[in-house]
Design a protein around this motif. Sequence first.
Motif, mmCIF file in Angstrom:
data_model
loop_
_atom_site.group_PDB
_atom_site.id
_atom_site.type_symbol
_atom_site.label_atom_id
_atom_site.label_comp_id
_atom_site.label_asym_id
_atom_site.label_seq_id
_atom_site.Cartn_x
_atom_site.Cartn_y
_atom_site.Cartn_z
ATOM 1 N N LYS A 130 45.492 32.687 38.447
ATOM 2 C CA LYS A 130 46.317 33.425 38.700
ATOM 3 C C LYS A 130 47.405 33.689 37.579
ATOM 4 O O LYS A 130 47.898 34.815 37.360
ATOM 5 C CB LYS A 130 46.976 32.914 39.933
ATOM 6 N N MET A 131 47.675 32.639 36.827
ATOM 7 C CA MET A 131 48.580 32.825 35.690
ATOM 8 C C MET A 131 47.933 33.528 34.602
ATOM 9 O O MET A 131 48.635 34.425 33.754
ATOM 10 C CB MET A 131 48.802 31.381 35.033
ATOM 11 N N ARG A 132 46.635 33.583 34.267
ATOM 12 C CA ARG A 132 45.836 34.181 33.339
ATOM 13 C C ARG A 132 45.920 35.718 33.873
ATOM 14 O O ARG A 132 46.261 36.494 32.910
ATOM 15 C CB ARG A 132 44.504 33.693 33.225
ATOM 16 N N ARG A 133 45.780 36.053 34.962
ATOM 17 C CA ARG A 133 45.890 37.308 35.513
ATOM 18 C C ARG A 133 47.296 38.006 35.386
ATOM 19 O O ARG A 133 47.556 39.310 34.741
ATOM 20 C CB ARG A 133 45.499 37.399 36.770
ATOM 21 N N LYS A 134 48.159 37.142 35.558
ATOM 22 C CA LYS A 134 49.704 37.712 35.179
ATOM 23 C C LYS A 134 50.114 37.963 33.716
ATOM 24 O O LYS A 134 50.644 38.782 33.389
ATOM 25 C CB LYS A 134 50.754 36.595 35.748
ATOM 26 N N LEU A 135 49.494 37.078 32.797
ATOM 27 C CA LEU A 135 49.631 37.090 31.322
ATOM 28 C C LEU A 135 48.756 38.383 30.873
ATOM 29 O O LEU A 135 49.262 39.025 30.101
ATOM 30 C CB LEU A 135 49.089 35.961 30.753
ATOM 31 N N ASP A 136 47.690 38.554 31.490
ATOM 32 C CA ASP A 136 46.856 39.884 31.028
ATOM 33 C C ASP A 136 47.779 40.895 31.454
ATOM 34 O O ASP A 136 47.659 42.074 30.695
ATOM 35 C CB ASP A 136 45.492 39.854 31.632
ATOM 36 N N ARG A 137 48.279 41.160 32.478
ATOM 37 C CA ARG A 137 48.934 42.203 33.098
ATOM 38 C C ARG A 137 50.185 42.731 32.112
ATOM 39 O O ARG A 137 50.773 43.610 31.878
ATOM 40 C CB ARG A 137 49.338 42.180 34.532
ATOM 41 N N TRP A 194 50.493 41.550 28.946
ATOM 42 C CA TRP A 194 49.966 42.058 27.685
ATOM 43 C C TRP A 194 49.704 43.623 27.665
ATOM 44 O O TRP A 194 49.987 44.283 26.951
ATOM 45 C CB TRP A 194 49.033 41.357 27.192
ATOM 46 N N ALA A 195 48.967 44.082 29.112
ATOM 47 C CA ALA A 195 48.626 45.235 29.173
ATOM 48 C C ALA A 195 49.965 46.162 29.135
ATOM 49 O O ALA A 195 49.937 47.254 28.760
ATOM 50 C CB ALA A 195 47.742 45.436 30.436
ATOM 51 N N ASP A 196 51.112 45.720 29.883
ATOM 52 C CA ASP A 196 52.241 46.641 29.777
ATOM 53 C C ASP A 196 52.878 46.937 28.476
ATOM 54 O O ASP A 196 53.609 47.697 28.470
ATOM 55 C CB ASP A 196 53.295 45.891 30.733
ATOM 56 N N ASP A 197 52.419 46.015 27.477
ATOM 57 C CA ASP A 197 53.179 46.140 26.224
ATOM 58 C C ASP A 197 52.355 47.092 25.540
ATOM 59 O O ASP A 197 53.046 47.618 24.297
ATOM 60 C CB ASP A 197 53.263 44.584 25.268
ATOM 61 N N GLU A 198 51.000 47.331 25.655
ATOM 62 C CA GLU A 198 50.306 48.562 24.930
ATOM 63 C C GLU A 198 50.686 49.765 25.220
ATOM 64 O O GLU A 198 51.475 50.320 26.004
ATOM 65 C CB GLU A 198 48.964 48.310 25.123
#
Length: 74
Positions: A61-68, A70-74
């Motif tokens: 769950k934490m990995r998915r949150k971090l992935d989102r 980072w995706a928002d920063d792109e």
Amino acid sequence: MRVYIIDRFEGSFAVCEEENGETIGLERARIPREAEEGDVLIHEAGVFRIDREQTARRREKMRRKLDRLWADDE
């Protein structure tokens, strides 16, 4: 049964978060030797054990949150 999440280690204590969000220090000698930060601990009948399934779910769950994030920063 009580549930704790290991936040960090400080000296001979594991600083853990309880289900209600409060922080508690548990003596490191009382928890499993292989316990790591982020592990979910179950305290039952005076014994602590690591709940590997719940720990894996929380980490995913934490990995998915971090992935989102980072995706928002792109």
